[in-house]
Design a protein around this motif. Sequence first.
Motif, PDB file in Angstrom:
ATOM      1  N   LYS A 225      -7.733  -6.514  -4.856  1.00  0.00           N
ATOM      2  CA  LYS A 225      -6.817  -7.561  -3.996  1.00  0.00           C
ATOM      3  C   LYS A 225      -5.513  -6.712  -3.813  1.00  0.00           C
ATOM      4  O   LYS A 225      -4.867  -6.009  -4.731  1.00  0.00           O
ATOM      5  N   LYS A 226      -4.847  -6.991  -2.695  1.00  0.00           N
ATOM      6  CA  LYS A 226      -3.518  -6.255  -2.311  1.00  0.00           C
ATOM      7  C   LYS A 226      -2.425  -6.442  -3.378  1.00  0.00           C
ATOM      8  O   LYS A 226      -1.797  -5.767  -3.916  1.00  0.00           O
TER       9      LYS A 226
ATOM     10  N   GLY B  44      -8.503  -8.590   2.560  1.00  0.00           N
ATOM     11  CA  GLY B  44      -7.134  -8.799   3.236  1.00  0.00           C
ATOM     12  C   GLY B  44      -6.887  -9.910   4.147  1.00  0.00           C
ATOM     13  O   GLY B  44      -6.001 -10.008   4.858  1.00  0.00           O
TER      14      GLY B  44
ATOM     15  N   VAL C  76      -6.713   0.451  -0.119  1.00  0.00           N
ATOM     16  CA  VAL C  76      -7.099  -0.775  -0.688  1.00  0.00           C
ATOM     17  C   VAL C  76      -8.098  -1.442   0.363  1.00  0.00           C
ATOM     18  O   VAL C  76      -7.401  -1.486   1.494  1.00  0.00           O
TER      19      VAL C  76
ATOM     20  N   ASP D  91      -0.747  -3.615  -5.835  1.00  0.00           N
ATOM     21  CA  ASP D  91       0.513  -3.362  -5.497  1.00  0.00           C
ATOM     22  C   ASP D  91       1.375  -3.560  -6.866  1.00  0.00           C
ATOM     23  O   ASP D  91       2.240  -2.517  -7.177  1.00  0.00           O
TER      24      ASP D  91
ATOM     25  N   THR E 152      -3.895 -13.952   0.774  1.00  0.00           N
ATOM     26  CA  THR E 152      -3.130 -13.171  -0.226  1.00  0.00           C
ATOM     27  C   THR E 152      -3.458 -14.192  -1.557  1.00  0.00           C
ATOM     28  O   THR E 152      -3.514 -15.473  -1.246  1.00  0.00           O
TER      29      THR E 152
ATOM     30  N   GLU F  96      -6.243  -3.731   2.752  1.00  0.00           N
ATOM     31  CA  GLU F  96      -5.285  -3.220   3.707  1.00  0.00           C
ATOM     32  C   GLU F  96      -6.194  -2.829   4.644  1.00  0.00           C
ATOM     33  O   GLU F  96      -5.780  -2.819   6.101  1.00  0.00           O
TER      34      GLU F  96
END
Length: 176
Positions: free
Chosen positions: A80-81, A23, A102, A85, A26, A105
Amino acid sequence: MAAVEYEAVRRAFSKYNQDLLVGKITHREIWDDVCAAMRCKIDFSLLEQAFLSTPANDVMLALARRLKPKYALGIITDNKKDRIDCLRMSQDLDAVFNPIVVSAEVGSGKDSAAVFEYALHCLDLRPEESIFIDNNPENMIVPKALGMGVIFHDDEKNDLGKLVTVLTEEFLIRLD
């Protein structure tokens, strides 16, 4: 638009992978650099479409739905966030799993106790009250050391019968 070789994509992302997993960055933040490394400009929406094209493991989700009324179910993912998502939304994962932890996060991967301790805290469970299922034997080292039950599930074979047998016979999980 010209095709981009898989190896070019892999190389373009490789130097960012660890930071994406924990994190620090991004995909959107690195997208221009990744495109430059691949020597082409690709609209960011195509990456999101790629995330959304990830197939759901329907038999595993069906098992989770059977377990949900009696057991707390969560996900611990070193994903990966922004990718997770998309999957949370498209596959309605939040309806079945809580928490969804995650690594991006929490800032910790499955090679560290922190991500597992965080999940246990969210569920108010002790390690010995939990079972961690993963498709990578290396990811089982830390949770096992913490005292969690661990099960290897080969997601390529996706042998749900074998998983159910281990859950019911070794961990006495009830499916009815």
